[in-house]
Design a protein around this motif. Structure first.
Motif, PDB file in Angstrom:
ATOM      1  N   SER A  25       0.621  -1.305  -0.072  1.00  0.00           N
ATOM      2  CA  SER A  25       0.117   0.144  -0.070  1.00  0.00           C
ATOM      3  C   SER A  25       0.947   1.226   0.119  1.00  0.00           C
ATOM      4  N   CYS A  26       1.882   1.325   0.741  1.00  0.00           N
ATOM      5  CA  CYS A  26       2.831   2.354   1.034  1.00  0.00           C
ATOM      6  C   CYS A  26       3.682   2.864  -0.510  1.00  0.00           C
ATOM      7  N   ALA A  27       3.688   1.551  -1.331  1.00  0.00           N
ATOM      8  CA  ALA A  27       4.477   1.789  -2.544  1.00  0.00           C
ATOM      9  C   ALA A  27       3.422   2.241  -3.760  1.00  0.00           C
ATOM     10  N   VAL A  28       2.232   1.746  -3.377  1.00  0.00           N
ATOM     11  CA  VAL A  28       1.213   2.195  -4.796  1.00  0.00           C
ATOM     12  C   VAL A  28       0.551   3.366  -4.409  1.00  0.00           C
ATOM     13  N   GLU A  29       0.285   3.784  -3.115  1.00  0.00           N
ATOM     14  CA  GLU A  29      -0.657   4.903  -2.931  1.00  0.00           C
ATOM     15  C   GLU A  29      -0.197   6.155  -3.507  1.00  0.00           C
ATOM     16  N   PRO A  30       1.313   6.358  -3.097  1.00  0.00           N
ATOM     17  CA  PRO A  30       2.165   7.572  -3.725  1.00  0.00           C
ATOM     18  C   PRO A  30       1.799   7.876  -5.199  1.00  0.00           C
ATOM     19  N   PRO A 169       8.663   1.835   2.412  1.00  0.00           N
ATOM     20  CA  PRO A 169       8.210   1.998   0.854  1.00  0.00           C
ATOM     21  C   PRO A 169       7.521   3.484   0.360  1.00  0.00           C
ATOM     22  N   LEU A 170       6.775   4.198   1.411  1.00  0.00           N
ATOM     23  CA  LEU A 170       6.337   5.423   1.196  1.00  0.00           C
ATOM     24  C   LEU A 170       7.452   6.450   1.025  1.00  0.00           C
ATOM     25  N   ASP A 171       8.445   6.310   1.640  1.00  0.00           N
ATOM     26  CA  ASP A 171       9.482   7.299   1.745  1.00  0.00           C
ATOM     27  C   ASP A 171      10.294   7.177   0.547  1.00  0.00           C
ATOM     28  N   MET A 172      10.499   5.933   0.095  1.00  0.00           N
ATOM     29  CA  MET A 172      11.328   5.485  -1.234  1.00  0.00           C
ATOM     30  C   MET A 172      10.597   6.135  -2.586  1.00  0.00           C
ATOM     31  N   MET A 173       9.262   5.804  -2.158  1.00  0.00           N
ATOM     32  CA  MET A 173       8.532   6.167  -3.581  1.00  0.00           C
ATOM     33  C   MET A 173       8.253   7.673  -3.742  1.00  0.00           C
ATOM     34  N   LEU A 174       8.046   8.435  -2.462  1.00  0.00           N
ATOM     35  CA  LEU A 174       8.188   9.892  -2.648  1.00  0.00           C
ATOM     36  C   LEU A 174       9.523  10.369  -3.261  1.00  0.00           C
ATOM     37  N   HIS A 175      10.692   9.858  -2.861  1.00  0.00           N
ATOM     38  CA  HIS A 175      12.001  10.174  -3.390  1.00  0.00           C
ATOM     39  C   HIS A 175      11.979   9.926  -4.902  1.00  0.00           C
ATOM     40  N   LEU A 176      11.470   8.725  -5.291  1.00  0.00           N
ATOM     41  CA  LEU A 176      11.462   8.247  -6.875  1.00  0.00           C
ATOM     42  C   LEU A 176      10.602   9.481  -7.369  1.00  0.00           C
ATOM     43  N   ALA A 187       5.975  16.490  -1.881  1.00  0.00           N
ATOM     44  CA  ALA A 187       5.978  17.280  -0.644  1.00  0.00           C
ATOM     45  C   ALA A 187       4.318  17.280  -0.730  1.00  0.00           C
ATOM     46  N   ALA A 188       3.629  17.588  -1.959  1.00  0.00           N
ATOM     47  CA  ALA A 188       2.249  17.524  -1.961  1.00  0.00           C
ATOM     48  C   ALA A 188       1.537  16.471  -1.533  1.00  0.00           C
ATOM     49  N   ILE A 189       2.304  15.376  -2.105  1.00  0.00           N
ATOM     50  CA  ILE A 189       1.740  13.894  -1.685  1.00  0.00           C
ATOM     51  C   ILE A 189       1.866  13.671  -0.267  1.00  0.00           C
ATOM     52  N   SER A 190       2.920  13.839   0.313  1.00  0.00           N
ATOM     53  CA  SER A 190       3.196  13.819   1.962  1.00  0.00           C
ATOM     54  C   SER A 190       2.049  14.560   2.545  1.00  0.00           C
ATOM     55  N   GLN A 191       1.954  15.683   2.090  1.00  0.00           N
ATOM     56  CA  GLN A 191       0.794  16.485   2.891  1.00  0.00           C
ATOM     57  C   GLN A 191      -0.424  15.940   2.869  1.00  0.00           C
ATOM     58  N   MET A 192      -0.967  15.229   1.856  1.00  0.00           N
ATOM     59  CA  MET A 192      -1.944  14.701   1.670  1.00  0.00           C
ATOM     60  C   MET A 192      -2.271  13.125   2.522  1.00  0.00           C
ATOM     61  N   ARG A 199      11.451  10.638   5.097  1.00  0.00           N
ATOM     62  CA  ARG A 199      12.784  10.287   5.531  1.00  0.00           C
ATOM     63  C   ARG A 199      13.590   9.928   4.252  1.00  0.00           C
ATOM     64  N   ASN A 200      14.884  10.191   4.480  1.00  0.00           N
ATOM     65  CA  ASN A 200      15.712  10.036   3.422  1.00  0.00           C
ATOM     66  C   ASN A 200      16.958   8.600   3.652  1.00  0.00           C
ATOM     67  N   GLU A 201      17.693   8.550   2.614  1.00  0.00           N
ATOM     68  CA  GLU A 201      18.721   7.494   2.739  1.00  0.00           C
ATOM     69  C   GLU A 201      19.714   7.578   3.945  1.00  0.00           C
ATOM     70  N   ARG A 202      19.718   8.598   4.380  1.00  0.00           N
ATOM     71  CA  ARG A 202      20.629   8.808   5.698  1.00  0.00           C
ATOM     72  C   ARG A 202      19.894   8.315   7.072  1.00  0.00           C
ATOM     73  N   ASP A 203      18.632   8.137   6.990  1.00  0.00           N
ATOM     74  CA  ASP A 203      17.914   7.782   8.187  1.00  0.00           C
ATOM     75  C   ASP A 203      17.992   5.960   8.108  1.00  0.00           C
ATOM     76  N   HIS A 204      18.193   5.385   9.129  1.00  0.00           N
ATOM     77  CA  HIS A 204      18.575   4.178   9.475  1.00  0.00           C
ATOM     78  C   HIS A 204      17.413   3.458  10.226  1.00  0.00           C
ATOM     79  N   GLN A 205      17.301   2.365   9.918  1.00  0.00           N
ATOM     80  CA  GLN A 205      16.281   1.385  10.674  1.00  0.00           C
ATOM     81  C   GLN A 205      16.848   1.231  12.184  1.00  0.00           C
TER      82      GLN A 205
END
Length: 361
Positions: A25-30, A169-176, A187-192, A199-205
């Motif tokens: 869902s987090c990959a498709v919805e964006p 996956p939401l963060d990844m798709m927003l970056h793509l 940013a608008a998608i994030s707002q919705m 998060r970016n690639e410098r954020d770690h699990q």
């Protein structure tokens, strides 16, 4: 040199048995929201299974895919959706299909949650960095020595893009999407989606220490717990060692053997990670941050931060001000038809339809 993104990209989501529904869902919805906000079809997508039959998600939901993967061609990207028991979900037919996609049809390959394991087993991550859910990080690095397993929430490496589980996956798709069509749209998608910070690639699990160490290192776990509880006023290493009744040299050996760094380096990492969370999520000044996280001076804090994260704290905060987290705002409610084009047509009645202007490259 990065190639220009096509006007409309088609993405196939390959569902493996016991895949994680939240990651899908987090990959498709964006993608859906990108189309709605742009007022045009920037993305199309299909769910796939290898044989076209329904696939069970890990939460027991059965998903009937749009198509049989074996019959499909012409995707701009394929994303493997993994979940529980990934090793059992991989078959020779799946490996052959993935390799044929990479060789003949689709150069861009991605994965969410544990799907990276399938790409790695097919030899499609050799020489690449990748992310995977933290539960599989250690075993994946051992199983695939030519793959560079990262603890980042997601990783973009050339024509491979992989994310860990949950909402990553939401963060990844927003970056793509941002890379394809600009930061304003992502940013608008994030707002919705009422998503406060991308998060970016410098954020770690945050990998639970018990997962890394098992139950065999109670003294090491106790020392780390002490470190985590004393970030503002760091405890001297000799005191830490004495607290768990080992010598400083023994403590250093434990850290090197199990955490691959010195105790001082690990303590510094904890303090800097905390500093970055506060920097990104609060208006606290950099001077105050240095004190809160146990640094003797602001210049020393800034140097350590820059050495560790590759960017000065002042520059990171400036970037946050240039691209601030969007204000909270609920997503418009609507029933979702099955096909992306139908979704776009229905979205014409939404007040946010075509509210973001896409800058063509």
């Amino acid at each position: 040199m990065e190639t220009e993104a096509p006007v409309c990209q088609t993405i196939g989501f390959l569902l493996l048995d016991q895949f994680t529904l939240i990651s899908l869902s987090c990959a498709v919805e964006p993608l859906r929201m990108a189309n709605q906000l742009a007022g045009e079809e920037l993305y199309r997508w299909q769910t796939l299974s290898l044989d076209g039959q329904p696939v069970w998600a890990s939460d027991g939901v059965s998903v009937t895919p749009d198509a049989c993967a074996q019959d499909q061609r012409g995707f701009d990207a394929v994303i493997v959706c993994g979940g529980v028991g990934i090793q059992q979900a991989i078959s020779p037919a799946l490996i052959a299909w993935l390799r044929s996609q990479a060789r003949l049809y689709c150069k861009r390959l991605g994965a969410v949650c544990t799907g990276s394991w399938a790409l790695a087993q097919a030899g499609l991550l050799d020489g690449f960095q990748c992310s995977v859910h933290w539960e599989l990080m250690a075993s994946m690095q051992e199983a695939f020595t030519r793959v560079k397993v990262s603890s980042s929430v997601f990783t973009l490496d050339g024509n491979r893009f992989t994310s860990s589980g949950g909402t990553a996956p939401l963060d990844m798709m927003l970056h793509l999407i941002g890379r394809d069509h600009g930061h304003t749209l992502s940013a608008a998608i994030s707002q919705m989606f009422v998503y406060e910070r991308i998060r970016n690639e410098r954020d770690h699990q945050r990998v639970p220490l018990k997962h890394l160490l098992g139950t065999q290192q109670p003294k090491l776990q106790e020392v780390v717990a002490l470190m985590e509880s004393n970030l503002e006023e760091p405890i001297d290493l000799d005191e830490l060692a004495a607290y768990v009744h080992v010598s400083r040299r023994q403590l250093e050996r434990m850290f090197q053997k199990h955490l691959y760094c010195t105790p001082s380096r690990y303590y510094l990492k904890l303090r800097l990670t905390r500093a970055r969370q506060l920097l990104m999520q609060t208006p606290i000044s950099i001077v105050e941050l240095a004190v809160i996280c146990g640094f003797v001076s602001t210049p020393h804090f800034s140097k350590c931060y820059r050495d560790f994260f590759g960017v000065a704290p002042s520059d990171e905060r400036s970037d946050m001000r240039l691209h601030p987290p969007p204000a909270l705002r609920p997503e418009g409610q609507s029933l979702a038809p099955q096909k992306p084009r139908d979704v776009l047509e229905q979205a014409r009645d939404e007040p946010t339809f075509a509210t973001v202007q896409i800058q063509r490259r």
